[in-house]
Design a protein around this motif. Structure first.
Motif, PDB file in Angstrom:
ATOM      1  N   SER A   1       0.794  -1.226   0.000  1.00 58.16           N
ATOM      2  CA  SER A   1       0.000   0.000   0.000  1.00 58.16           C
ATOM      3  C   SER A   1       0.829   1.280   0.000  1.00 58.16           C
ATOM      4  CB  SER A   1      -0.958   0.014   1.200  1.00 58.16           C
ATOM      5  OG  SER A   1      -0.230  -0.028   2.418  1.00 58.16           O
ATOM      6  N   ASP A   2       2.097   1.200   0.393  1.00 57.75           N
ATOM      7  CA  ASP A   2       2.949   2.393   0.423  1.00 57.75           C
ATOM      8  C   ASP A   2       3.664   2.644  -0.899  1.00 57.75           C
ATOM      9  OD1 ASP A   2       4.664   0.255   0.548  1.00 57.75           O
ATOM     10  OD2 ASP A   2       5.768   0.930   2.323  1.00 57.75           O
ATOM     11  N   GLY A   3       3.367   1.840  -1.938  1.00 56.38           N
ATOM     12  CA  GLY A   3       3.991   2.050  -3.235  1.00 56.38           C
ATOM     13  C   GLY A   3       5.250   1.244  -3.457  1.00 56.38           C
ATOM     14  N   VAL A   4       5.523   0.282  -2.595  1.00 57.12           N
ATOM     15  CA  VAL A   4       6.644  -0.642  -2.778  1.00 57.12           C
ATOM     16  C   VAL A   4       6.155  -1.851  -3.570  1.00 57.12           C
ATOM     17  CG1 VAL A   4       8.283  -2.170  -1.607  1.00 57.12           C
ATOM     18  CG2 VAL A   4       7.820   0.114  -0.684  1.00 57.12           C
ATOM     19  N   ILE A   5       6.928  -2.256  -4.577  1.00 59.31           N
ATOM     20  CA  ILE A   5       6.553  -3.384  -5.426  1.00 59.31           C
ATOM     21  C   ILE A   5       7.531  -4.537  -5.212  1.00 59.31           C
ATOM     22  CG2 ILE A   5       6.403  -4.187  -7.830  1.00 59.31           C
ATOM     23  CD1 ILE A   5       5.326  -1.455  -8.576  1.00 59.31           C
ATOM     24  N   PHE A   6       6.974  -5.724  -5.051  1.00 56.33           N
ATOM     25  CA  PHE A   6       7.787  -6.936  -4.918  1.00 56.33           C
ATOM     26  C   PHE A   6       7.759  -7.671  -6.256  1.00 56.33           C
ATOM     27  CE2 PHE A   6       6.694  -5.680  -0.712  1.00 56.33           C
ATOM     28  CZ  PHE A   6       7.700  -6.139   0.120  1.00 56.33           C
ATOM     29  N   GLU A   7       8.917  -7.787  -6.870  1.00 59.65           N
ATOM     30  CA  GLU A   7       9.045  -8.494  -8.145  1.00 59.65           C
ATOM     31  C   GLU A   7       9.442  -9.938  -7.848  1.00 59.65           C
ATOM     32  OE1 GLU A   7      11.170  -7.549 -12.389  1.00 59.65           O
ATOM     33  OE2 GLU A   7      12.419  -7.413 -10.587  1.00 59.65           O
ATOM     34  N   VAL A   8       8.604 -10.882  -8.280  1.00 60.25           N
ATOM     35  CA  VAL A   8       8.847 -12.303  -8.007  1.00 60.25           C
ATOM     36  C   VAL A   8       9.126 -12.983  -9.348  1.00 60.25           C
ATOM     37  CG1 VAL A   8       8.042 -14.347  -6.794  1.00 60.25           C
ATOM     38  CG2 VAL A   8       7.167 -12.091  -6.126  1.00 60.25           C
ATOM     39  N   ILE A   9      10.409 -13.156  -9.674  1.00 59.66           N
ATOM     40  CA  ILE A   9      10.824 -13.717 -10.954  1.00 59.66           C
ATOM     41  C   ILE A   9      10.585 -15.230 -10.971  1.00 59.66           C
ATOM     42  CG2 ILE A   9      12.766 -14.022 -12.542  1.00 59.66           C
ATOM     43  CD1 ILE A   9      11.816 -11.145 -12.288  1.00 59.66           C
ATOM     44  N   ASP A  10       9.972 -15.710 -12.067  1.00 57.23           N
ATOM     45  CA  ASP A  10       9.687 -17.142 -12.235  1.00 57.23           C
ATOM     46  C   ASP A  10       8.971 -17.672 -10.994  1.00 57.23           C
ATOM     47  OD1 ASP A  10       9.641 -19.457 -13.686  1.00 57.23           O
ATOM     48  OD2 ASP A  10      11.721 -20.017 -13.292  1.00 57.23           O
ATOM     49  N   PHE A  11       7.846 -17.005 -10.665  1.00 56.92           N
ATOM     50  CA  PHE A  11       7.213 -17.179  -9.354  1.00 56.92           C
ATOM     51  C   PHE A  11       6.669 -18.577  -9.097  1.00 56.92           C
ATOM     52  CE2 PHE A  11       3.608 -16.281 -11.969  1.00 56.92           C
ATOM     53  CZ  PHE A  11       2.486 -16.785 -11.337  1.00 56.92           C
ATOM     54  N   GLU A  12       6.383 -19.347 -10.126  1.00 56.37           N
ATOM     55  CA  GLU A  12       5.868 -20.704  -9.904  1.00 56.37           C
ATOM     56  C   GLU A  12       6.962 -21.767  -9.934  1.00 56.37           C
ATOM     57  OE1 GLU A  12       1.720 -21.870 -10.921  1.00 56.37           O
ATOM     58  OE2 GLU A  12       2.011 -20.461 -12.580  1.00 56.37           O
TER      59      GLU A  12
END
Length: 283
Positions: free
Chosen positions: A108-119
């Motif tokens: 909610s604060d504008g931080v993004i979590f990038e999850v590469i090849d998430f599966e």
């Protein structure tokens, strides 16, 4: 004895007055319901606070909830969670977007979590603190993929000194950052909002957004006062749909399948959290 009876009457009148003035979105809005719910899936308790969904294909939807740093894969055919992917600690997670094999989760604060090849068995997680994170009093609640422009779109639910417009920011996937200025703004003084009656007039709090895979229109969902805004490619406000709170108790997630079918998720209220397949009676 008379004083006791009088006191009880005053209490009853006070309670009735409170509930009569309590905000009830569907009762205060246009009751011309121009949508139809085609299917419904109840979600397990762990997704009571489902806050974002993203279509994966093969009747599978990626879900997140407010408190846990976990991506849940929900199968519409079995109505069960088939996988859980941890990406972070507890936090206020509000949106999820998927582009090919990678997932992006918005805090909610504008931080993004990038999850590469998430599966995969070993997904790689990187945290991106956007420039929009530094804006005063900002609260994001919507995230969607815009693969045509190689970016993500972020919707602001509320921000200090921004009561009369709602901003949509872009997160460039090449630069891995957002700009300091919004991509465009939704003006609450637009005539489209005039059909909203009473205390809720000219009020709109984006809780989710997504791009229709065929038309390219942007769908923006208001979960606080259930309604759906459709915006044309150029940013012109096109249509506003009023939702009944009986059908949409607390809508916070929105996604499309490849055919363009609309799915909206609701947090648990009087019943379990759910995902609805919705048909709009477009003009």
């Amino acid at each position: 004895m008379k004083k006791i009876i009088f006191g009880i009457v005053v209490l009853i009148v006070g309670v009735l007055t409170f509930f009569s003035f309590k905000e009830k979105p569907s009762e205060n809005l246009d009751k011309n319901l121009n949508y139809e719910i085609l299917q419904k899936w109840d979600l397990p308790d762990v997704l009571d606070e489902v806050s974002g969904i993203a279509w994966l294909g093969k009747d599978r939807i990626a879900c997140i909830q407010d408190e846990d740093g976990i991506i849940y894969i929900f199968n519409l055919q079995t109505s069960k969670i088939e996988n859980e992917i941890e990406f972070g600690d507890g936090g206020d997670y509000e949106g999820i977007a998927v582009i090919e094999d990678d997932a992006y989760v918005l805090r909610s604060d504008g931080v993004i979590f990038e999850v590469i090849d998430f599966e995969s068995t070993n997904p790689q997680v990187t945290k991106k603190v956007t420039k929009a994170n530094a804006l005063p009093g900002i609260n994001f609640e919507g995230l969607c993929a815009d693969p045509v422009n190689n970016r993500l779109l972020l919707a602001v639910k509320e921000r200090k000194n921004s009561q009369h417009e709602k901003e949509i920011y872009a997160f460039d996937l090449n630069k891995k950052d957002s700009g300091e200025k919004p991509e465009f703004k939704v003006s609450l003084s637009d005539p489209l909002f005039d059909r909203v009656d009473g205390k809720l007039k000219n009020k709109f709090s984006p809780g989710e957004l997504n791009i229709h895979p065929h038309s390219g229109e942007l769908y923006i969902l208001d979960g606080t006062r259930p309604k759906l805004l459709i915006v044309e490619k150029g940013g012109t406000l096109k249509e506003l749909y009023i939702f009944s709170s009986k059908d949409f108790a607390n809508p916070e997630g929105l996604t499309f399948n490849s055919e363009g079918d609309l799915f909206i998720s609701n947090e648990a209220e009087e019943g379990p959290a759910n995902i609805l397949r919705v048909s709009l009676n477009r003009k």
